[in-house]
Design a protein around this motif. Sequence first.
Motif, PDB file in Angstrom:
ATOM      1  N   SER A 111       0.818  -1.214   0.000  1.00 56.19           N
ATOM      2  CA  SER A 111       0.000   0.000   0.000  1.00 56.19           C
ATOM      3  C   SER A 111       0.848   1.258   0.000  1.00 56.19           C
ATOM      4  O   SER A 111       0.334   2.357  -0.062  1.00 56.19           O
ATOM      5  N   TYR A 127      -1.018  -2.846   4.083  1.00 53.40           N
ATOM      6  CA  TYR A 127      -1.532  -4.141   3.640  1.00 53.40           C
ATOM      7  C   TYR A 127      -0.563  -4.777   2.658  1.00 53.40           C
ATOM      8  O   TYR A 127       0.217  -4.097   1.993  1.00 53.40           O
ATOM      9  N   THR A 169      -2.653  -9.680   4.082  1.00 51.31           N
ATOM     10  CA  THR A 169      -2.392  -9.189   5.437  1.00 51.31           C
ATOM     11  C   THR A 169      -2.805  -7.729   5.527  1.00 51.31           C
ATOM     12  O   THR A 169      -2.488  -6.931   4.635  1.00 51.31           O
ATOM     13  N   LEU A 170      -3.513  -7.385   6.577  1.00 55.05           N
ATOM     14  CA  LEU A 170      -3.884  -5.995   6.863  1.00 55.05           C
ATOM     15  C   LEU A 170      -3.373  -5.656   8.258  1.00 55.05           C
ATOM     16  O   LEU A 170      -3.639  -6.379   9.222  1.00 55.05           O
ATOM     17  N   ARG A 171      -2.667  -4.531   8.360  1.00 53.06           N
ATOM     18  CA  ARG A 171      -2.105  -4.100   9.638  1.00 53.06           C
ATOM     19  C   ARG A 171      -2.494  -2.663   9.915  1.00 53.06           C
ATOM     20  O   ARG A 171      -2.590  -1.840   9.006  1.00 53.06           O
ATOM     21  N   MET A 195     -11.409  -4.865   2.118  1.00 56.29           N
ATOM     22  CA  MET A 195     -10.403  -5.314   1.153  1.00 56.29           C
ATOM     23  C   MET A 195     -11.089  -6.186   0.110  1.00 56.29           C
ATOM     24  O   MET A 195     -11.774  -7.149   0.443  1.00 56.29           O
ATOM     25  N   GLN A 238      -4.762 -11.618   8.956  1.00 61.24           N
ATOM     26  CA  GLN A 238      -3.917 -12.294   7.971  1.00 61.24           C
ATOM     27  C   GLN A 238      -4.625 -13.573   7.562  1.00 61.24           C
ATOM     28  O   GLN A 238      -5.044 -14.357   8.421  1.00 61.24           O
ATOM     29  N   VAL A 276      -8.422  -1.476  -1.221  1.00 58.02           N
ATOM     30  CA  VAL A 276      -8.740  -1.301   0.195  1.00 58.02           C
ATOM     31  C   VAL A 276      -9.447   0.045   0.344  1.00 58.02           C
ATOM     32  O   VAL A 276      -8.905   1.084  -0.045  1.00 58.02           O
TER      33      VAL A 276
END
Length: 239
Positions: free
Chosen positions: A8, A29, A48-50, A58, A81, A102
């Motif tokens: 991202s 992400y 994975t999204l953080r 997403m 994740q 996203v």
Amino acid sequence: MERLWILSCTLCVLLSWMHVDQAVAEPQYLVAIPAVIDAGAEAKFCATLRQPSGTLVMTVTLKSREKNTTLFTHTSNEAFQTCVQFKAPLVQKEVQDFQVEVRGDTFYSKQVRKVMIRASDTFTFIQTDKPIYLPGQKVNFRVVAMDNKMRPANQLYDVIELQDPNSNRIGQWLNETSNSRILQLSYSLDTEAREGPYQIIVSMGERNISHNFKVEKYVLPKYDVTLNISEEVLIGQED
């Protein structure tokens, strides 16, 4: 295996993320997918999204010239994740767009990368239930496609044809698909079918394979069996 990474942000922002105040840091992400996928096979990507800021959606989409296929949609306000399996399109060779989007109330990002989808190396063979048939009998045959790991493979057969000894097409099947199984077909010969060698030809794009069998009026061999046995049998005999 070569991986396709979608981020991202730029690499420098990602590396300096630990030094940014987490109260104002943007979501991060990551989506990974193989750069080359076997057509018709089970494929997988991991997402994975953080550090989400609020609720984010997403969406992962595989896009070709003909259609768009949504592979994954997930709404979350927490980090996650996950890995997702999907079936790759059944094509010969094609480059498609792998899009990750996203979206949130205050955040939006979209990344698109190219993914190669190609037919895996397969070998195909044809079997008949007998090598010789009488006129009027049914010819049962099957077409089997295997990948390089000896697993049933998805294969599109453009044309399957049956030819008589004069190379005349007497049977035809179009656009048959194996669907990872054995393709079984049959053809009933005419009672006045010409004797001689027949041929089954399977066409897959530019590749052709064939199998031969015979049609002839044959007579099964006859034989006599003579048994010499004793007139009396005793209890307890082994023979």
